[in-house]
Design a protein around this motif. Structure first.
Motif, short mmCIF file in Angstrom:
data_model
loop_
_atom_site.label_atom_id
_atom_site.label_comp_id
_atom_site.label_asym_id
_atom_site.label_seq_id
_atom_site.Cartn_x
_atom_site.Cartn_y
_atom_site.Cartn_z
N GLU A 112 16.59 -31.39 7.24
CA GLU A 112 16.28 -32.51 6.37
C GLU A 112 15.10 -33.33 6.87
O GLU A 112 14.47 -34.06 6.10
CB GLU A 112 17.50 -33.41 6.21
N GLY B 68 15.87 -30.96 -7.49
CA GLY B 68 16.08 -30.72 -6.07
C GLY B 68 15.25 -29.56 -5.56
O GLY B 68 14.45 -28.96 -6.29
N THR C 237 22.44 -24.11 1.92
CA THR C 237 23.59 -24.98 1.69
C THR C 237 23.64 -26.10 2.73
O THR C 237 23.89 -27.27 2.40
CB THR C 237 24.89 -24.16 1.72
N GLY D 247 21.19 -28.76 1.91
CA GLY D 247 21.33 -29.41 0.62
C GLY D 247 20.39 -28.85 -0.44
O GLY D 247 20.09 -29.53 -1.43
N TRP D 248 19.93 -27.60 -0.24
CA TRP D 248 19.04 -26.95 -1.19
C TRP D 248 19.82 -25.95 -2.04
O TRP D 248 20.90 -25.49 -1.67
CB TRP D 248 17.94 -26.18 -0.46
#
Length: 283
Positions: free
Chosen positions: A62, A148, A176, A179-180
């Motif tokens: 991130e 996203g 995952t 957060g993609w």
């Protein structure tokens, strides 16, 4: 006048999942990955910045400034190579993007249609562990989309080997964790590639000097018309064809991407719930 149900793939409202076929056979290979409590620390991604490599563990993805990165592997062009590399211009990003196959080119065109903010080819190298040792994989694209970040691999279904499936399973875990979204594109719904190709011919910005955009939008304000009827309803039918295609690409008008595009194709105002006429507009 008879009407039928709505379109299979609404160009004005669809997302990527409605356009593509995907590979879902990597689930069995997940069991062969080493996914203990510390895997996000041990698995790593290598990125390229200003010509230098920088390594991030998966747990810190991130914090990666992805927009400043460069492809970790360059495209190559040489005689007698099997694949077809090239550059695809994208209106949504304002620049050209490299591809290594016609299948990748088709994906870039679809991402342009869906308003990708940025697309990064070969964004990083993933080094991961499986029960047989270690392996590495470079995903094809990282796309920054309105909904996203999407990580992509592109591989025709017939060419996916067990080794590929293991790499796809590992990449899915990484996406995952970050957060993609992650998708392996193996093919396309019927007619989608051909229709997007036709629409893309008129995707560049245009000056509407004759006011045809307003005429076209007004013509379908009360309900769908067939493409040929729509352009004939304007003061300049010959010129209106190009403008109608432009509005279709920019999703101000809608058409069924699951059917060939022609004069009999129903066209509607974006956002409407179309009832498709069998012979023309309902009287």
């Amino acid at each position: 006048m008879s009407f039928r149900t709505g379109p299979a793939i609404r160009s004005d409202a669809c997302d990527l999942t409605a356009l593509i076929s995907t590979f879902t056979g990597d689930g069995d290979h997940r069991r062969r990955l080493v996914l203990d409590a510390s895997w996000p620390r041990r698995w790593s991604t290598t990125w390229l910045f200003d010509g230098g490599q920088v390594v991030w563990p998966v747990r810190d993805l991130e914090s990666v400034p992805v927009l400043d990165s460069q492809p970790v592997r360059r495209f190559t062009w040489r005689a007698r190579q099997r694949h077809r590399p090239g550059l695809e211009p994208m209106i949504s990003t304002g620049r050209q993007h490299g591809f290594e196959s016609l299948e990748e080119r088709d994906l870039l065109r679809a991402l342009d249609f869906l308003r990708a903010r940025e697309v990064l080819p070969q964004p990083f190298r993933l080094d991961f562990e499986h029960t047989g040792g270690r392996a590495a994989h470079i995903p094809d694209f990282l796309a920054l989309m309105p909904d996203g970040n999407w990580l992509f691999d592109v591989r025709p279904a017939a060419l996916v080997r067990d080794e590929d499936a293991r790499k796809f399973a590992a990449t899915r875990e990484v996406a995952t964790a970050a957060g993609w979204h992650y998708t392996v594109v193996t093919g396309w719904r019927p007619h989608v590639v051909g229709v997007l190709d036709a629409l893309s011919a008129r995707r560049r910005p245009r000056k509407d000097l004759l006011g045809l955009h307003g005429e076209l939008l007004d013509a379908v304000a009360e309900g769908p018309l067939r493409f040929g009827e729509l352009v004939e309803s304007t003061d300049w039918p010959e010129l209106a064809r190009a403008e109608a295609v432009h509005l279709l690409w920019h999703r101000r008008l809608g058409v069924d991407l699951g059917e060939p595009l022609g004069d009999r194709s129903p066209v509607w105002l974006a956002g409407q719930q179309p009832m498709i006429p069998s012979q023309g507009r309902r009287q």
